[in-house]
Design a protein around this motif. Structure first.
Motif, PDB file in Angstrom:
ATOM      1  N   LEU A  66       1.377  -7.189  17.405  1.00  0.00           N
ATOM      2  CA  LEU A  66       0.089  -6.951  18.048  1.00  0.00           C
ATOM      3  C   LEU A  66      -1.047  -6.878  17.027  1.00  0.00           C
ATOM      4  O   LEU A  66      -2.124  -7.432  17.242  1.00  0.00           O
ATOM      5  CB  LEU A  66       0.153  -5.625  18.830  1.00  0.00           C
ATOM      6  N   ASN A  67      -0.790  -6.200  15.918  1.00  0.00           N
ATOM      7  CA  ASN A  67      -1.874  -5.935  14.956  1.00  0.00           C
ATOM      8  C   ASN A  67      -1.693  -6.724  13.663  1.00  0.00           C
ATOM      9  O   ASN A  67      -0.569  -7.045  13.280  1.00  0.00           O
ATOM     10  CB  ASN A  67      -1.885  -4.441  14.568  1.00  0.00           C
ATOM     11  N   ASP A  68      -2.814  -6.949  12.982  1.00  0.00           N
ATOM     12  CA  ASP A  68      -2.730  -7.425  11.599  1.00  0.00           C
ATOM     13  C   ASP A  68      -2.120  -6.315  10.756  1.00  0.00           C
ATOM     14  O   ASP A  68      -2.240  -5.130  11.082  1.00  0.00           O
ATOM     15  CB  ASP A  68      -4.130  -7.699  11.047  1.00  0.00           C
ATOM     16  N   ILE A  69      -1.512  -6.709   9.664  1.00  0.00           N
ATOM     17  CA  ILE A  69      -0.990  -5.719   8.719  1.00  0.00           C
ATOM     18  C   ILE A  69      -1.769  -5.860   7.413  1.00  0.00           C
ATOM     19  O   ILE A  69      -1.969  -6.985   6.917  1.00  0.00           O
ATOM     20  CB  ILE A  69       0.515  -5.920   8.489  1.00  0.00           C
ATOM     21  N   ALA A 120      -9.959  -1.354  10.664  1.00  0.00           N
ATOM     22  CA  ALA A 120     -10.015  -0.542  11.887  1.00  0.00           C
ATOM     23  C   ALA A 120      -8.955  -0.966  12.904  1.00  0.00           C
ATOM     24  O   ALA A 120      -8.414  -0.121  13.625  1.00  0.00           O
ATOM     25  CB  ALA A 120     -11.398  -0.629  12.503  1.00  0.00           C
ATOM     26  N   ASP A 121      -8.647  -2.252  12.970  1.00  0.00           N
ATOM     27  CA  ASP A 121      -7.700  -2.742  13.989  1.00  0.00           C
ATOM     28  C   ASP A 121      -6.298  -2.970  13.432  1.00  0.00           C
ATOM     29  O   ASP A 121      -5.398  -3.368  14.175  1.00  0.00           O
ATOM     30  CB  ASP A 121      -8.198  -4.077  14.563  1.00  0.00           C
ATOM     31  N   ALA A 122      -6.139  -2.772  12.136  1.00  0.00           N
ATOM     32  CA  ALA A 122      -4.869  -3.156  11.496  1.00  0.00           C
ATOM     33  C   ALA A 122      -3.921  -1.974  11.366  1.00  0.00           C
ATOM     34  O   ALA A 122      -4.316  -0.813  11.488  1.00  0.00           O
ATOM     35  CB  ALA A 122      -5.164  -3.713  10.102  1.00  0.00           C
ATOM     36  N   VAL A 123      -2.651  -2.307  11.103  1.00  0.00           N
ATOM     37  CA  VAL A 123      -1.715  -1.306  10.602  1.00  0.00           C
ATOM     38  C   VAL A 123      -1.856  -1.352   9.081  1.00  0.00           C
ATOM     39  O   VAL A 123      -1.629  -2.400   8.461  1.00  0.00           O
ATOM     40  CB  VAL A 123      -0.263  -1.635  11.007  1.00  0.00           C
ATOM     41  N   ASN A 124      -2.278  -0.242   8.504  1.00  0.00           N
ATOM     42  CA  ASN A 124      -2.587  -0.200   7.068  1.00  0.00           C
ATOM     43  C   ASN A 124      -1.459   0.506   6.316  1.00  0.00           C
ATOM     44  O   ASN A 124      -1.189   1.684   6.566  1.00  0.00           O
ATOM     45  CB  ASN A 124      -3.897   0.562   6.842  1.00  0.00           C
ATOM     46  N   LEU A 125      -0.817  -0.230   5.405  1.00  0.00           N
ATOM     47  CA  LEU A 125       0.265   0.366   4.611  1.00  0.00           C
ATOM     48  C   LEU A 125      -0.272   0.682   3.224  1.00  0.00           C
ATOM     49  O   LEU A 125      -0.577  -0.227   2.444  1.00  0.00           O
ATOM     50  CB  LEU A 125       1.451  -0.604   4.496  1.00  0.00           C
ATOM     51  N   VAL A 126      -0.441   1.977   2.931  1.00  0.00           N
ATOM     52  CA  VAL A 126      -0.893   2.407   1.599  1.00  0.00           C
ATOM     53  C   VAL A 126       0.347   2.491   0.702  1.00  0.00           C
ATOM     54  O   VAL A 126       1.325   3.166   1.060  1.00  0.00           O
ATOM     55  CB  VAL A 126      -1.622   3.763   1.673  1.00  0.00           C
ATOM     56  N   LEU A 127       0.294   1.809  -0.431  1.00  0.00           N
ATOM     57  CA  LEU A 127       1.487   1.651  -1.268  1.00  0.00           C
ATOM     58  C   LEU A 127       1.315   2.313  -2.630  1.00  0.00           C
ATOM     59  O   LEU A 127       0.317   2.058  -3.330  1.00  0.00           O
ATOM     60  CB  LEU A 127       1.770   0.151  -1.500  1.00  0.00           C
ATOM     61  N   ASP A 128       2.271   3.122  -3.002  1.00  0.00           N
ATOM     62  CA  ASP A 128       2.291   3.705  -4.353  1.00  0.00           C
ATOM     63  C   ASP A 128       3.707   4.178  -4.611  1.00  0.00           C
ATOM     64  O   ASP A 128       4.266   4.914  -3.785  1.00  0.00           O
ATOM     65  CB  ASP A 128       1.309   4.891  -4.432  1.00  0.00           C
ATOM     66  N   PRO A 129       4.334   3.801  -5.725  1.00  0.00           N
ATOM     67  CA  PRO A 129       5.717   4.259  -5.930  1.00  0.00           C
ATOM     68  C   PRO A 129       5.841   5.774  -6.007  1.00  0.00           C
ATOM     69  O   PRO A 129       6.862   6.323  -5.640  1.00  0.00           O
ATOM     70  CB  PRO A 129       6.117   3.627  -7.275  1.00  0.00           C
ATOM     71  N   ILE A 152      -2.387   4.330   9.880  1.00  0.00           N
ATOM     72  CA  ILE A 152      -2.096   4.337   8.432  1.00  0.00           C
ATOM     73  C   ILE A 152      -0.681   4.850   8.190  1.00  0.00           C
ATOM     74  O   ILE A 152      -0.276   5.867   8.762  1.00  0.00           O
ATOM     75  CB  ILE A 152      -3.099   5.252   7.685  1.00  0.00           C
ATOM     76  N   LYS A 153       0.047   4.138   7.345  1.00  0.00           N
ATOM     77  CA  LYS A 153       1.364   4.606   6.915  1.00  0.00           C
ATOM     78  C   LYS A 153       1.351   4.645   5.383  1.00  0.00           C
ATOM     79  O   LYS A 153       0.834   3.711   4.753  1.00  0.00           O
ATOM     80  CB  LYS A 153       2.465   3.649   7.391  1.00  0.00           C
ATOM     81  N   ASP A 175       1.988   8.748   8.810  1.00  0.00           N
ATOM     82  CA  ASP A 175       3.439   8.797   8.602  1.00  0.00           C
ATOM     83  C   ASP A 175       3.750   8.479   7.141  1.00  0.00           C
ATOM     84  O   ASP A 175       3.189   7.545   6.569  1.00  0.00           O
ATOM     85  CB  ASP A 175       4.146   7.773   9.499  1.00  0.00           C
ATOM     86  N   ILE A 176       4.666   9.252   6.564  1.00  0.00           N
ATOM     87  CA  ILE A 176       5.044   9.073   5.159  1.00  0.00           C
ATOM     88  C   ILE A 176       6.471   8.518   5.099  1.00  0.00           C
ATOM     89  O   ILE A 176       7.365   9.053   5.768  1.00  0.00           O
ATOM     90  CB  ILE A 176       5.009  10.421   4.403  1.00  0.00           C
ATOM     91  N   TYR A 177       6.658   7.471   4.302  1.00  0.00           N
ATOM     92  CA  TYR A 177       7.997   6.893   4.116  1.00  0.00           C
ATOM     93  C   TYR A 177       8.361   6.989   2.635  1.00  0.00           C
ATOM     94  O   TYR A 177       7.581   6.589   1.776  1.00  0.00           O
ATOM     95  CB  TYR A 177       8.017   5.424   4.548  1.00  0.00           C
ATOM     96  N   LEU A 178       9.540   7.523   2.358  1.00  0.00           N
ATOM     97  CA  LEU A 178      10.012   7.675   0.977  1.00  0.00           C
ATOM     98  C   LEU A 178      11.418   7.102   0.857  1.00  0.00           C
ATOM     99  O   LEU A 178      12.197   7.158   1.812  1.00  0.00           O
ATOM    100  CB  LEU A 178      10.095   9.159   0.605  1.00  0.00           C
TER     101      LEU A 178
END
Ligand code: PRP
Ligand code: URA
Length: 206
Positions: A66-69, A120-129, A152-153, A175-178
């Protein structure tokens, strides 16, 4: 919500990265591979929309995302997660946030920001090890929320309890993913046992 991606392949590869003797080439290759495996899990619940398409054989009802990533690596070390995720999501757009952590105060300092127009319309994945005090991730999320980002994830490899708590407090909607939740921070703000300085190990700067 915090999700620890307990998967034997992810754990095995992270173990190789943690080893003191692992050199830049293998460190980067394992990071690349983990990034792809994590993306698969992080994207598990992405919303889809119904579409009608025509295969060479027949018309069929199916689904598309549905959304841009948008991938938003926190420079420098976050860059190490981009290729592995982009291989899986080649249509993703990429924005950049430059932050460095002052070695004394551990406060993040911004030095670069460049984003695609559709946060605003996207699923935004913030990345940092690394999620250590959480200061850098919090600042990055503040920056993209100020530009309209809502979905935002936060995707990190190794987190400390202190960093998880900081993000949960400042941004309970994220949401935080580790790949692993480690024990604590040492007096220099490094994650214990962690893997050392992720940026230096990715870019061979020490
Ligand atoms: C590291 C890491 C995170 C930050 C985590 O970056 O990649 O961005 O520290 O620490 P925090 O949770 O306490 O903010 P660093 O500032 O060393 O910059 P680099 O990626 O350029 O090496
Ligand atoms: N940044 C790193 O690269 N490693 C840590 O352990 C903490 C912050």
């Amino acid at each position: 919500m915090v999700t620890i991606l307990n998967h034997p392949l992810i754990t095995h590869k992270l173990t190789q990265m943690r080893k003191e003797e692992t050199k830049t080439k293998d460190f980067k290759q394992n990071l690349d591979e983990i990034a792809g495996l994590m993306a698969y899990e992080v994207c598990r619940d992405l919303p889809v929309k119904p579409v009608t398409i025509k295969t060479p054989v027949a018309e069929c009802q199916t689904y598309e995302l549905l959304n841009d990533i948008v991938l938003i690596p926190i420079l420098r070390a976050g860059l190490g997660l981009v290729n592995g995720i982009n291989d899986l999501i080649p249509t993703a757009k990429v924005g950049f946030i430059g932050l460095y952590r002052d070695e004394e105060t551990l406060e993040p300092h911004e030095y670069f920001a460049k984003f695609p127009s559709n946060l605003a319309d996207a699923v935004n994945l913030v990345l940092d090890p690394m999620l250590a005090t959480g200061g850098s991730a919090k600042a990055a999320i503040d920056m993209i929320k100020a530009r309209g980002a809502k979905n935002i994830k936060l995707v990190c490899l190794v987190g400390a309890p202190e960093g998880v708590r900081a993000i949960e407090k400042a941004h309970p909607d994220v949401d935080i993913y580790l790949a692993a939740l480690d024990d604590h921070l040492n007096e220099k703000g490094y994650i214990v046992p962690g893997l050392g300085d992720a940026g230096d190990r990715i870019f061979g700067t020490k």
